[in-house]
Motif scaffolding. Structure first.
Motif, PDB file in Angstrom:
ATOM      1  N   ALA A   1       0.835  -1.210   0.000  1.00 58.43           N
ATOM      2  CA  ALA A   1       0.000   0.000   0.000  1.00 58.43           C
ATOM      3  C   ALA A   1       0.869   1.258   0.000  1.00 58.43           C
ATOM      4  N   VAL A   2       1.929   1.260   0.800  1.00 57.18           N
ATOM      5  CA  VAL A   2       2.812   2.432   0.862  1.00 57.18           C
ATOM      6  C   VAL A   2       3.503   2.649  -0.475  1.00 57.18           C
ATOM      7  N   MET A   3       4.056   1.599  -1.053  1.00 58.45           N
ATOM      8  CA  MET A   3       4.768   1.761  -2.333  1.00 58.45           C
ATOM      9  C   MET A   3       3.820   2.228  -3.434  1.00 58.45           C
TER      10      MET A   3
ATOM     11  N   PHE B   1      -2.147   3.123  -9.624  1.00 57.30           N
ATOM     12  CA  PHE B   1      -1.377   2.881  -8.406  1.00 57.30           C
ATOM     13  C   PHE B   1      -2.173   3.264  -7.169  1.00 57.30           C
ATOM     14  N   ALA B   2      -3.005   4.306  -7.283  1.00 56.85           N
ATOM     15  CA  ALA B   2      -3.872   4.661  -6.159  1.00 56.85           C
ATOM     16  C   ALA B   2      -4.870   3.532  -5.882  1.00 56.85           C
ATOM     17  N   LEU B   3      -5.381   2.898  -6.931  1.00 55.66           N
ATOM     18  CA  LEU B   3      -6.300   1.778  -6.734  1.00 55.66           C
ATOM     19  C   LEU B   3      -5.608   0.588  -6.083  1.00 55.66           C
ATOM     20  N   VAL B   4      -4.368   0.321  -6.470  1.00 56.14           N
ATOM     21  CA  VAL B   4      -3.612  -0.763  -5.821  1.00 56.14           C
ATOM     22  C   VAL B   4      -3.407  -0.444  -4.347  1.00 56.14           C
ATOM     23  N   ALA B   5      -3.108   0.815  -4.046  1.00 51.08           N
ATOM     24  CA  ALA B   5      -2.946   1.221  -2.648  1.00 51.08           C
ATOM     25  C   ALA B   5      -4.243   1.026  -1.876  1.00 51.08           C
ATOM     26  N   VAL B   6      -5.366   1.366  -2.488  1.00 50.85           N
ATOM     27  CA  VAL B   6      -6.663   1.193  -1.830  1.00 50.85           C
ATOM     28  C   VAL B   6      -6.934  -0.276  -1.551  1.00 50.85           C
ATOM     29  N   VAL B   7      -6.708  -1.131  -2.539  1.00 50.72           N
ATOM     30  CA  VAL B   7      -6.985  -2.559  -2.365  1.00 50.72           C
ATOM     31  C   VAL B   7      -6.087  -3.165  -1.283  1.00 50.72           C
TER      32      VAL B   7
ATOM     33  N   ILE C   1      -0.381  15.954  -0.790  1.00 51.13           N
ATOM     34  CA  ILE C   1      -0.187  15.633   0.628  1.00 51.13           C
ATOM     35  C   ILE C   1      -1.494  15.755   1.406  1.00 51.13           C
ATOM     36  N   VAL C   2      -2.277  16.788   1.122  1.00 50.87           N
ATOM     37  CA  VAL C   2      -3.439  17.093   1.950  1.00 50.87           C
ATOM     38  C   VAL C   2      -4.735  16.470   1.416  1.00 50.87           C
ATOM     39  N   VAL C   3      -4.818  16.213   0.109  1.00 53.74           N
ATOM     40  CA  VAL C   3      -6.068  15.712  -0.452  1.00 53.74           C
ATOM     41  C   VAL C   3      -5.924  14.312  -1.047  1.00 53.74           C
ATOM     42  N   TRP C   4      -4.935  14.105  -1.919  1.00 47.93           N
ATOM     43  CA  TRP C   4      -4.818  12.846  -2.663  1.00 47.93           C
ATOM     44  C   TRP C   4      -4.607  11.650  -1.737  1.00 47.93           C
ATOM     45  N   THR C   5      -3.546  11.688  -0.942  1.00 53.29           N
ATOM     46  CA  THR C   5      -3.248  10.550  -0.072  1.00 53.29           C
ATOM     47  C   THR C   5      -4.315  10.350   1.005  1.00 53.29           C
ATOM     48  N   PRO C   6      -4.784  11.411   1.695  1.00 52.17           N
ATOM     49  CA  PRO C   6      -5.893  11.180   2.628  1.00 52.17           C
ATOM     50  C   PRO C   6      -7.153  10.670   1.931  1.00 52.17           C
ATOM     51  N   GLY C   7      -7.359  11.054   0.677  1.00 51.20           N
ATOM     52  CA  GLY C   7      -8.496  10.524  -0.076  1.00 51.20           C
ATOM     53  C   GLY C   7      -8.371   9.025  -0.311  1.00 51.20           C
ATOM     54  N   VAL C   8      -7.158   8.584  -0.643  1.00 48.70           N
ATOM     55  CA  VAL C   8      -6.906   7.145  -0.813  1.00 48.70           C
ATOM     56  C   VAL C   8      -7.189   6.416   0.490  1.00 48.70           C
ATOM     57  N   VAL C   9      -6.686   6.958   1.594  1.00 44.62           N
ATOM     58  CA  VAL C   9      -6.878   6.324   2.908  1.00 44.62           C
ATOM     59  C   VAL C   9      -8.353   6.328   3.289  1.00 44.62           C
TER      60      VAL C   9
END
Length: 196
Positions: free
Chosen positions: A25-27, A74-80, A140-148
């Motif tokens: 998920a991090v990668m 890659f965002a979808l892979v992180a979500v899964v 930093i403030v929207v994309w990654t917190p959105g994935v999480v």
């Protein structure tokens, strides 16, 4: 059920799977954020265009257009991967809901922190100004917190893990004919290798 599958694993296996899921998920999150960063650098000016060109090549298309198409998978892979990890924590700590939520929150915060640590150094570049700085802060403030947040909102609950796994008729037919032990598995593999 999924809870039975989780219960059949040894604690060491669960820890190893948890660590693997976390780092996947991090990668994936870092790669997704980096594509956006390189898109911003590609569009920021001539002095940083070469950084984006190393990733996208030298083309006349805007870098953020490339980022939109390359960051999303890659965002979808992180979500899964994060959803799987959150489900694993939910089934492991089903009897202790406070501990379960705490561990899930720590995992989500660590994923955000590690992605931010990789992204923040690009903000120090003096060429990055105004819109570019805003786009990097958006990562930093929207994309990654959105994935999480999306992974957290769609992760199965403990009750869902206790329900039996129901397979559709299509899945049963696929397994019968083309699954690992199916009648035509060898032909399916050969056909897919010939086509690809």
């Amino acid at each position: 059920t999924l809870a039975d599958l989780a219960g059949s694993c040894s604690p060491a296996t669960r820890v190893a799977l948890g660590v693997l899921r976390f780092f996947v998920a991090v990668m994936a999150s870092v790669i997704s954020a980096d594509y956006i960063v390189f898109g911003v650098l590609y569009d920021s000016g001539e002095s940083t265009r070469y950084l984006g060109a190393m990733v996208f090549g030298a083309v006349d298309t805007p870098g953020l257009l490339f980022s939109a198409f390359q960051a999303s998978p890659f965002a979808l892979v992180a979500v899964v991967a994060l959803r799987d990890l959150l489900r694993q924590v939910a089934t492991t700590y089903a009897a202790a809901p406070c501990r379960k939520r705490t561990i899930q929150a720590v995992v989500a915060a660590l994923l955000w922190l590690l992605t931010a640590v990789v992204t923040v150094p690009f903000l120090t570049n003096p060429v990055i100004k105004d819109v570019s700085r805003l786009a990097l802060l958006g990562v930093i403030v929207v994309w990654t917190p959105g994935v999480v947040a999306y992974a957290w909102a769609t992760a199965p609950s403990t009750a869902a893990a206790d329900r039996p796994i129901e397979r559709s008729r299509v899945a049963l037919l696929y397994d019968k004919y083309f699954g690992l032990n199916g009648r035509h598995f060898g032909a399916k593999v050969q056909a897919s290798q010939l086509l690809l």
